[in-house]
Design a protein around this motif. Structure first.
Motif, mmCIF file in Angstrom:
data_model
loop_
_atom_site.group_PDB
_atom_site.id
_atom_site.type_symbol
_atom_site.label_atom_id
_atom_site.label_comp_id
_atom_site.label_asym_id
_atom_site.label_seq_id
_atom_site.Cartn_x
_atom_site.Cartn_y
_atom_site.Cartn_z
ATOM 1 N N SER A 124 1.199 -1.359 -0.323
ATOM 2 C CA SER A 124 -0.053 0.111 0.020
ATOM 3 C C SER A 124 0.855 1.260 -0.124
ATOM 4 C CB SER A 124 -0.917 0.144 1.245
ATOM 5 O OG SER A 124 -0.467 0.216 2.428
ATOM 6 N N GLN A 125 0.372 2.565 -0.803
ATOM 7 C CA GLN A 125 0.652 3.647 -0.104
ATOM 8 C C GLN A 125 1.144 4.027 1.606
ATOM 9 O OE1 GLN A 125 1.538 6.059 -2.494
ATOM 10 N NE2 GLN A 125 0.775 5.445 -4.728
ATOM 11 N N GLN A 126 0.605 3.407 1.931
ATOM 12 C CA GLN A 126 0.422 3.870 3.122
ATOM 13 C C GLN A 126 1.693 3.417 4.161
ATOM 14 O OE1 GLN A 126 -2.564 3.241 5.985
ATOM 15 N NE2 GLN A 126 -1.463 3.662 8.051
ATOM 16 N N ALA A 127 2.255 1.848 3.450
ATOM 17 C CA ALA A 127 3.102 0.919 3.746
ATOM 18 C C ALA A 127 4.562 1.708 3.382
ATOM 19 C CB ALA A 127 2.804 -0.356 3.586
ATOM 20 N N VAL A 128 4.630 2.512 2.266
ATOM 21 C CA VAL A 128 5.563 2.680 1.663
ATOM 22 C C VAL A 128 5.867 4.445 2.381
ATOM 23 C CG1 VAL A 128 6.944 3.866 -0.511
ATOM 24 C CG2 VAL A 128 5.443 1.905 -0.621
ATOM 25 N N GLN A 129 4.819 5.168 2.693
ATOM 26 C CA GLN A 129 5.666 6.220 3.282
ATOM 27 C C GLN A 129 5.345 5.552 5.027
ATOM 28 O OE1 GLN A 129 5.144 9.830 1.790
ATOM 29 N NE2 GLN A 129 3.773 8.966 0.098
ATOM 30 N N GLU A 130 5.015 4.980 5.039
ATOM 31 C CA GLU A 130 5.686 4.670 6.470
ATOM 32 C C GLU A 130 7.222 4.225 6.550
ATOM 33 O OE1 GLU A 130 3.300 1.703 8.326
ATOM 34 O OE2 GLU A 130 1.952 3.282 7.953
ATOM 35 N N ARG A 131 7.510 3.529 5.718
ATOM 36 C CA ARG A 131 9.121 3.561 5.730
ATOM 37 C C ARG A 131 9.764 4.270 5.219
ATOM 38 N NH1 ARG A 131 10.540 -2.677 5.376
ATOM 39 N NH2 ARG A 131 12.358 -2.481 5.401
ATOM 40 N N ILE A 132 9.773 5.511 4.785
ATOM 41 C CA ILE A 132 10.481 6.433 3.946
ATOM 42 C C ILE A 132 10.771 7.656 4.995
ATOM 43 C CG2 ILE A 132 10.545 5.858 1.847
ATOM 44 C CD1 ILE A 132 8.658 7.880 1.056
ATOM 45 N N ALA A 133 9.332 7.565 6.409
ATOM 46 C CA ALA A 133 9.609 8.834 7.174
ATOM 47 C C ALA A 133 10.786 9.184 7.171
ATOM 48 C CB ALA A 133 8.218 8.123 7.861
ATOM 49 N N PRO A 134 11.744 8.743 7.602
ATOM 50 C CA PRO A 134 12.718 9.367 8.207
ATOM 51 C C PRO A 134 13.559 9.921 7.578
ATOM 52 C CG PRO A 134 12.548 6.762 8.755
ATOM 53 C CD PRO A 134 12.153 7.194 7.562
ATOM 54 N N PHE A 135 13.434 9.720 6.586
ATOM 55 C CA PHE A 135 14.235 10.795 5.349
ATOM 56 C C PHE A 135 13.414 12.290 5.441
ATOM 57 C CE2 PHE A 135 15.000 6.926 4.491
ATOM 58 C CZ PHE A 135 16.526 6.296 4.311
ATOM 59 N N VAL A 136 12.000 12.430 4.975
ATOM 60 C CA VAL A 136 11.147 13.606 5.191
ATOM 61 C C VAL A 136 11.700 14.384 5.729
ATOM 62 C CG1 VAL A 136 8.796 14.058 4.835
ATOM 63 C CG2 VAL A 136 9.162 11.946 4.552
ATOM 64 N N SER A 137 12.044 14.386 6.618
ATOM 65 C CA SER A 137 12.755 15.334 7.542
ATOM 66 C C SER A 137 14.321 16.399 6.975
ATOM 67 C CB SER A 137 12.931 15.665 8.982
ATOM 68 O OG SER A 137 14.073 14.402 8.966
ATOM 69 N N ALA A 138 14.991 15.529 6.169
ATOM 70 C CA ALA A 138 15.996 16.272 5.389
ATOM 71 C C ALA A 138 15.238 17.489 4.273
ATOM 72 C CB ALA A 138 16.550 15.577 4.600
ATOM 73 N N SER A 139 16.138 18.358 3.994
ATOM 74 C CA SER A 139 15.533 19.566 2.965
ATOM 75 C C SER A 139 16.367 19.087 1.699
ATOM 76 C CB SER A 139 16.654 20.423 3.229
ATOM 77 O OG SER A 139 17.723 20.488 3.056
ATOM 78 N N PHE A 140 15.450 19.602 0.391
ATOM 79 C CA PHE A 140 15.673 19.231 -0.420
ATOM 80 C C PHE A 140 17.449 18.922 -1.391
ATOM 81 C CE2 PHE A 140 15.992 20.148 -5.190
ATOM 82 C CZ PHE A 140 15.278 19.671 -5.874
ATOM 83 N N PHE A 141 18.094 19.579 -0.778
ATOM 84 C CA PHE A 141 19.202 18.976 -0.909
ATOM 85 C C PHE A 141 20.029 18.251 0.321
ATOM 86 C CE2 PHE A 141 19.387 23.264 -3.468
ATOM 87 C CZ PHE A 141 19.989 22.788 -4.430
ATOM 88 N N THR A 142 19.044 17.895 1.441
ATOM 89 C CA THR A 142 20.639 17.296 2.022
ATOM 90 C C THR A 142 19.392 15.718 2.085
ATOM 91 O OG1 THR A 142 19.195 17.646 3.657
ATOM 92 C CG2 THR A 142 21.398 19.550 2.964
ATOM 93 N N VAL A 143 18.500 15.640 1.186
ATOM 94 C CA VAL A 143 17.338 14.075 1.436
ATOM 95 C C VAL A 143 18.757 13.405 0.716
ATOM 96 C CG1 VAL A 143 16.275 14.707 -0.989
ATOM 97 C CG2 VAL A 143 15.420 13.143 0.818
ATOM 98 N N ASP A 144 18.956 11.693 1.231
ATOM 99 C CA ASP A 144 19.610 10.715 1.387
ATOM 100 C C ASP A 144 18.509 10.276 0.149
ATOM 101 O OD1 ASP A 144 21.112 8.936 0.497
ATOM 102 O OD2 ASP A 144 21.675 8.080 2.550
ATOM 103 N N LEU A 145 19.043 10.294 -1.263
ATOM 104 C CA LEU A 145 18.356 9.386 -2.218
ATOM 105 C C LEU A 145 18.938 7.781 -1.932
ATOM 106 C CD1 LEU A 145 17.552 12.199 -5.096
ATOM 107 C CD2 LEU A 145 16.414 11.812 -3.398
#
Length: 275
Positions: A80-101
């Motif tokens: 589900s979309q929710q499972a994906v969003q929960e998995r990447i939640a720790p990365f969301v707090s980063a900024s545009f240039f600092t997010v760890d792709l």
């Protein structure tokens, strides 16, 4: 007398002619600036690079925004979309240039149902994720599933896929068994058979069961030739008696053997085992 007075004076023999002096600048050797030019270009490029870096450092704080949206693309049937969003939640707090792709991609591909993930920035403050799910084709043992490339993955709900055919064999032979399953399925389908179980046994011998309740022993080599021979005999002799056949042994060089569920007339048994 008068004519002699009009004669022009004759220059004395051996007199030297006056040569104009060259200016001092022309007589001195010209300085060689080629070495200085070779040194100047790297210095100019270094200065330009340092200036660009300094300018970028000053502008980044104004352009580097918090991530405002993460979009997830791809046909998701098993997660589900929710499972994906929960998995990447720790990365969301980063900024545009600092997010760890790279870290986000690795985290997503740790999910059993994700076969491949692509993650990219979208200016000025978004991240786009494209997901490709696993395509379960068969079961591998009791704890894993195989995708269409013969790669095993282990979702926690693997027990819910008992309707898929069961493939088994040495762990290193997963792709080989999957390829053989696909080939044999294509050969059996015109005869009305579907494989429910395919096993690569010790010493390289193959065994399969069909949804129609018939077991087939294939041996080790020339599986395609043996299956074509079976197809020819099936169409001529066995097609009308398949409901009464329990096992077909194709391990013979020029024929096959049939094990019947119930006794049949000797003539039928001999005809079925004919070439």
């Amino acid at each position: 007398m008068g004519g002699a007075s009009r004669r022009q004076p004759i220059a004395a023999r051996g007199a030297s002619r006056m040569v104009p002096k060259q200016p001092l600048s022309a007589r001195l050797p010209r300085p060689d600036f080629s070495g200085l030019k070779r040194l100047l270009w790297p210095l100019m490029l270094l200065g330009l690079g340092m200036g660009t870096y300094e300018l970028a450092q000053r502008l980044i704080p104004y352009a580097d925004r918090p991530i405002s949206r993460i979009s997830v693309q791809g046909e998701l049937s098993y997660i589900s979309q929710q499972a994906v969003q929960e998995r990447i939640a720790p990365f969301v707090s980063a900024s545009f240039f600092t997010v760890d792709l790279a870290g986000m991609r690795a985290e997503l591909e740790q999910m059993p149902w994700i076969a491949h993930a692509e993650v990219r920035r979208v200016w000025p403050d978004q991240v786009a994720i494209s997901l490709q799910e696993q395509l379960p084709v068969a079961r591998w043992g009791n704890e894993a599933l195989l995708n269409n490339q013969g790669r095993a993955f282990g979702p926690s709900e693997a027990a819910n896929y008992e309707h898929l055919p069961l493939l088994s064999g040495p762990k290193r032979a997963q792709q080989q068994v999957m390829q053989q399953y696909q080939v044999l399925s294509q050969l059996l389908r015109p005869m009305g058979f579907s494989i429910t179980r395919l096993e690569l046994r010790e010493h390289g011998s193959w065994f399969l069961s069909t949804a129609q309740g018939v077991e087939i022993l294939l041996g080790r080599d020339h599986l395609v030739d043996k299956m074509r021979r079976f197809a020819a005999i099936h169409d001529k002799v066995l097609k009308q008696q398949m409901t009464n056949i329990e096992r077909i042994d194709l391990r013979y060089a020029n024929g096959l053997a049939v094990a019947w569920r119930e006794p049949v007339a000797p003539a039928a048994a001999v005809a079925a085992a004919a070439q």
